[in-house]
Design a protein around this motif. Structure first.
Motif, PDB file in Angstrom:
ATOM      1  N   HIS A  90       0.836  -1.203   0.000  1.00 32.61           N
ATOM      2  CA  HIS A  90       0.000   0.000   0.000  1.00 32.61           C
ATOM      3  C   HIS A  90       0.873   1.256   0.000  1.00 32.61           C
ATOM      4  O   HIS A  90       0.593   2.227  -0.724  1.00 32.61           O
ATOM      5  CB  HIS A  90      -0.899   0.029   1.239  1.00 32.61           C
ATOM      6  N   ALA A  91       1.928   1.257   0.812  1.00 36.21           N
ATOM      7  CA  ALA A  91       2.806   2.424   0.897  1.00 36.21           C
ATOM      8  C   ALA A  91       3.477   2.703  -0.441  1.00 36.21           C
ATOM      9  O   ALA A  91       3.560   3.856  -0.888  1.00 36.21           O
ATOM     10  CB  ALA A  91       3.858   2.194   1.985  1.00 36.21           C
ATOM     11  N   ALA A  92       3.969   1.651  -1.089  1.00 38.74           N
ATOM     12  CA  ALA A  92       4.644   1.826  -2.375  1.00 38.74           C
ATOM     13  C   ALA A  92       3.676   2.329  -3.440  1.00 38.74           C
ATOM     14  O   ALA A  92       4.031   3.175  -4.271  1.00 38.74           O
ATOM     15  CB  ALA A  92       5.290   0.517  -2.804  1.00 38.74           C
ATOM     16  N   ALA A  93       2.437   1.805  -3.443  1.00 45.60           N
ATOM     17  CA  ALA A  93       1.445   2.268  -4.410  1.00 45.60           C
ATOM     18  C   ALA A  93       1.146   3.743  -4.219  1.00 45.60           C
ATOM     19  O   ALA A  93       0.957   4.484  -5.198  1.00 45.60           O
ATOM     20  CB  ALA A  93       0.170   1.442  -4.271  1.00 45.60           C
ATOM     21  N   LEU A  94       1.109   4.181  -2.971  1.00 44.16           N
ATOM     22  CA  LEU A  94       0.834   5.589  -2.678  1.00 44.16           C
ATOM     23  C   LEU A  94       1.957   6.478  -3.226  1.00 44.16           C
ATOM     24  O   LEU A  94       1.693   7.505  -3.857  1.00 44.16           O
ATOM     25  CB  LEU A  94       0.678   5.773  -1.175  1.00 44.16           C
ATOM     26  N   VAL A  95       3.199   6.083  -3.006  1.00 48.04           N
ATOM     27  CA  VAL A  95       4.331   6.831  -3.563  1.00 48.04           C
ATOM     28  C   VAL A  95       4.238   6.852  -5.085  1.00 48.04           C
ATOM     29  O   VAL A  95       4.484   7.879  -5.737  1.00 48.04           O
ATOM     30  CB  VAL A  95       5.672   6.215  -3.102  1.00 48.04           C
ATOM     31  N   GLY A  96       3.860   5.702  -5.673  1.00 45.15           N
ATOM     32  CA  GLY A  96       3.793   5.594  -7.118  1.00 45.15           C
ATOM     33  C   GLY A  96       2.758   6.488  -7.771  1.00 45.15           C
ATOM     34  O   GLY A  96       2.802   6.703  -8.991  1.00 45.15           O
ATOM     35  N   LEU A  97       1.817   7.036  -7.009  1.00 46.46           N
ATOM     36  CA  LEU A  97       0.851   7.968  -7.583  1.00 46.46           C
ATOM     37  C   LEU A  97       1.523   9.222  -8.122  1.00 46.46           C
ATOM     38  O   LEU A  97       1.045   9.833  -9.092  1.00 46.46           O
ATOM     39  CB  LEU A  97      -0.189   8.376  -6.527  1.00 46.46           C
ATOM     40  N   VAL A  98       2.620   9.637  -7.483  1.00 51.14           N
ATOM     41  CA  VAL A  98       3.266  10.900  -7.860  1.00 51.14           C
ATOM     42  C   VAL A  98       4.737  10.725  -8.230  1.00 51.14           C
ATOM     43  O   VAL A  98       5.411  11.704  -8.546  1.00 51.14           O
ATOM     44  CB  VAL A  98       3.127  11.938  -6.721  1.00 51.14           C
ATOM     45  N   VAL A  99       5.253   9.494  -8.161  1.00 57.16           N
ATOM     46  CA  VAL A  99       6.632   9.197  -8.552  1.00 57.16           C
ATOM     47  C   VAL A  99       6.583   8.118  -9.626  1.00 57.16           C
ATOM     48  O   VAL A  99       6.145   6.997  -9.354  1.00 57.16           O
ATOM     49  CB  VAL A  99       7.468   8.728  -7.342  1.00 57.16           C
ATOM     50  N   ASP A 100       7.010   8.444 -10.816  1.00 59.15           N
ATOM     51  CA  ASP A 100       6.908   7.494 -11.925  1.00 59.15           C
ATOM     52  C   ASP A 100       7.920   6.361 -11.772  1.00 59.15           C
ATOM     53  O   ASP A 100       9.048   6.579 -11.329  1.00 59.15           O
ATOM     54  CB  ASP A 100       7.152   8.219 -13.247  1.00 59.15           C
ATOM     55  N   GLY A 101       7.494   5.159 -12.147  1.00 51.18           N
ATOM     56  CA  GLY A 101       8.410   4.037 -12.216  1.00 51.18           C
ATOM     57  C   GLY A 101       8.616   3.269 -10.931  1.00 51.18           C
ATOM     58  O   GLY A 101       9.635   2.596 -10.778  1.00 51.18           O
ATOM     59  N   VAL A 102       7.656   3.313  -9.996  1.00 50.87           N
ATOM     60  CA  VAL A 102       7.761   2.528  -8.759  1.00 50.87           C
ATOM     61  C   VAL A 102       7.234   1.116  -9.044  1.00 50.87           C
ATOM     62  O   VAL A 102       6.052   0.929  -9.330  1.00 50.87           O
ATOM     63  CB  VAL A 102       6.980   3.172  -7.598  1.00 50.87           C
ATOM     64  N   LEU A 103       8.118   0.136  -8.975  1.00 53.23           N
ATOM     65  CA  LEU A 103       7.776  -1.248  -9.297  1.00 53.23           C
ATOM     66  C   LEU A 103       7.744  -2.084  -8.026  1.00 53.23           C
ATOM     67  O   LEU A 103       8.771  -2.281  -7.371  1.00 53.23           O
ATOM     68  CB  LEU A 103       8.796  -1.835 -10.272  1.00 53.23           C
ATOM     69  N   LEU A 104       6.555  -2.582  -7.647  1.00 54.27           N
ATOM     70  CA  LEU A 104       6.423  -3.477  -6.506  1.00 54.27           C
ATOM     71  C   LEU A 104       6.838  -4.885  -6.929  1.00 54.27           C
ATOM     72  O   LEU A 104       6.422  -5.360  -7.993  1.00 54.27           O
ATOM     73  CB  LEU A 104       4.979  -3.510  -6.007  1.00 54.27           C
ATOM     74  N   ASP A 105       7.652  -5.543  -6.114  1.00 62.46           N
ATOM     75  CA  ASP A 105       8.050  -6.909  -6.471  1.00 62.46           C
ATOM     76  C   ASP A 105       6.910  -7.897  -6.311  1.00 62.46           C
ATOM     77  O   ASP A 105       6.944  -8.997  -6.860  1.00 62.46           O
ATOM     78  CB  ASP A 105       9.273  -7.349  -5.673  1.00 62.46           C
ATOM     79  N   ASP A 106       5.842  -7.506  -5.561  1.00 62.15           N
ATOM     80  CA  ASP A 106       4.705  -8.408  -5.369  1.00 62.15           C
ATOM     81  C   ASP A 106       3.489  -7.599  -4.941  1.00 62.15           C
ATOM     82  O   ASP A 106       3.524  -6.914  -3.921  1.00 62.15           O
ATOM     83  CB  ASP A 106       5.029  -9.457  -4.308  1.00 62.15           C
ATOM     84  N   VAL A 107       2.433  -7.660  -5.725  1.00 63.65           N
ATOM     85  CA  VAL A 107       1.178  -7.032  -5.337  1.00 63.65           C
ATOM     86  C   VAL A 107       0.159  -8.066  -4.874  1.00 63.65           C
ATOM     87  O   VAL A 107      -0.868  -7.730  -4.288  1.00 63.65           O
ATOM     88  CB  VAL A 107       0.614  -6.166  -6.481  1.00 63.65           C
ATOM     89  N   ALA A 108       0.438  -9.356  -5.109  1.00 64.14           N
ATOM     90  CA  ALA A 108      -0.493 -10.404  -4.698  1.00 64.14           C
ATOM     91  C   ALA A 108      -0.678 -10.442  -3.187  1.00 64.14           C
ATOM     92  O   ALA A 108      -1.717 -10.885  -2.695  1.00 64.14           O
ATOM     93  CB  ALA A 108      -0.006 -11.761  -5.199  1.00 64.14           C
ATOM     94  N   CYS A 109       0.310  -9.960  -2.435  1.00 61.99           N
ATOM     95  CA  CYS A 109       0.203  -9.962  -0.967  1.00 61.99           C
ATOM     96  C   CYS A 109      -0.934  -9.085  -0.469  1.00 61.99           C
ATOM     97  O   CYS A 109      -1.375  -9.233   0.676  1.00 61.99           O
ATOM     98  CB  CYS A 109       1.525  -9.530  -0.340  1.00 61.99           C
ATOM     99  N   THR A 110      -1.442  -8.177  -1.305  1.00 66.01           N
ATOM    100  CA  THR A 110      -2.521  -7.292  -0.869  1.00 66.01           C
ATOM    101  C   THR A 110      -3.848  -8.031  -0.695  1.00 66.01           C
ATOM    102  O   THR A 110      -4.788  -7.475  -0.125  1.00 66.01           O
ATOM    103  CB  THR A 110      -2.721  -6.142  -1.871  1.00 66.01           C
TER     104      THR A 110
END
Length: 426
Positions: free
Chosen positions: A387-407
């Motif tokens: 969730h934290a990484a997705a929030l940063v990715g809203l305004v910072v381009d190119g944020v790649l989560l190694d796993d979103v299935a954990c959500t």
């Protein structure tokens, strides 16, 4: 569950709209357990459909309860006597590995508990030690995997250090009406975290007619007796709601959602967003429901916060702090080192690799203003980190989560919800 890499979508502009948030994981787990111990069948609506709640449903079934899906509700039929005798998969869920062992101490046969590889690192010793002190037969070492059998267990008075997790106290309180001697539990360690979650436990017990009271600053008592069957609706998860509402703050937008005044720490969660610069408006919506609107039009700012009562929001607060143009300090959350992963270390490393100027403290994190950039973010199979990484990715381009299935732990389709929220097409 296989890791699923995910490029966090960049918001094209201010995020606006209305949110519908699934049921609370914490309330779902407690309501399922109490329904499985009640005097008759209960019908539950709004129960979160997620990995954690699926695991607790399976665990309660192993112990003897029956849970049937009826349309979009769950009918829970308790067992006359808890049977046990099987194996319970805890995954990474604290609610499963902590809430079910006291029930296994009432069962006729020994029950085995196991979980994901990382689950063995989550604290269990205080709870399992308390059960052993009260007469249950508990295997060594007292971490996953372990087993529990009835032995001479009757409940009674016990002290334990719950500074690692308030779930240790809630676990004993939830099963206590079925203990022959009830429970009188005292927290004997330093600061007790996440106190609102214990208050949630007491409230849900009293709703079902149980004599549950707080007897001191860090002590509680539950008398043995019946647990009333009760049809109830589970509230939306306000921690998840606050996570989604934070999107309005970082993008300068405005979002509205249902915000019940119920068993969760709603005010404390909302105050975290306000501390970072959000403008909050409470209003009455359709059917006299309470709604919260979060506006970020005045911009993000730094904050100095004690998050001990709402520690689950620490990763989102850390993302806000990393993006803020002023220094921030998050404190009172040393215990989250023992959550799904060491959240303080993971946040410090993960956000640092995206350019954040962050350092760990004894009980939290400190941030100085910095310019973030894209990069890979390790979630450590932890939904809150994702969730934290997705929030940063809203305004910072190119944020790649190694796993979103954990959500899926708390939000069955987080990527879909997130992309619908911001109108993203990638």
């Amino acid at each position: 569950m296989s890791p699923t890499p995910w490029l966090a979508p960049l918001a094209a502009g201010p995020v606006r709209g209305e949110l519908r948030v699934p049921g609370s994981k914490s309330a779902s787990a407690r309501s399922l357990l109490l329904a499985a111990l009640a005097d008759g069948p209960s019908m539950l609506s709004g129960v979160l459909a997620s990995r954690d709640t699926s695991l607790i449903r399976a665990g309660l079934t192993t112990l003897g309860a029956r849970i049937d899906e009826v349309d979009d509700r769950l009918q829970v039929t308790p067992a006359a006597e808890l049977t046990g005798g099987g194996r319970i998969d805890c995954g990474l869920a604290g609610t499963v590995m902590r809430f079910l062992p006291p029930l296994a101490a009432l069962a006729e046969q020994r029950t085995e508990f196991f979980g994901d590889p990382a689950a063995s690192q989550r604290p269990m010793e205080p709870l399992l030690g308390a059960l052993a002190e009260l007469g249950a037969e508990v295997s060594q070492p007292r971490s996953l995997p372990f087993s529990v059998a009835r032995g001479r267990f009757r409940g009674g008075a016990v002290s334990l250090d719950a500074s690692g997790s308030s779930q240790f106290v809630s676990a004993l309180l939830l099963g206590a009406p079925r203990f022959p001697d009830g429970i009188a539990v005292t927290h004997s360690g330093p600061t007790l975290p996440s106190l609102p979650h214990i208050q949630m436990t007491v409230t849900l017990l009293t709703r079902r007619g149980v004599a549950a009271v707080q007897t001191g600053p860090a002590s509680w008592q539950v008398s043995p007796g019946p647990i009333a069957a009760l049809d109830e609706a589970v509230e939306p998860d306000l921690t998840n709601a606050a996570t989604l509402l934070a999107a309005a703050l970082v993008t300068g937008g405005e979002l509205t959602t249902h915000w019940p005044h119920g068993v969760q720490a709603g005010e404390e969660l909302a105050e975290v967003l306000a501390a970072f610069g959000a403008q909050l408006t409470l209003s009455t919506g359709p059917d006299d429901t309470r709604q919260l609107t979060v506006s970020g039009t005045q911009g993000l700012r730094g904050a100095d916060l004690d998050l001990s009562k709402v520690s689950e929001l620490t990763p989102v607060a850390a993302a806000l702090a990393a993006l803020a143009p002023e220094p921030s300090r998050l404190r009172g959350v040393a215990h989250i080192r023992g959550h799904e992963t060491d959240r303080l270390a993971a946040l410090s490393t993960g956000l640092g690799e995206l350019g954040a100027d962050v350092r760990q403290t004894a009980d939290g994190l400190e941030f100085r203003p910095s310019r973030l950039h894209g990069g890979s973010f390790a979630t450590h199979a932890d939904h809150r980190l994702a969730h934290a990484a997705a929030l940063v990715g809203l305004v910072v381009d190119g944020v790649l989560l190694d796993d979103v299935a954990c959500t899926t732990k708390t939000l069955p389709d987080f990527p879909g919800m997130w992309q619908n929220l911001i109108g993203a097409d990638r």
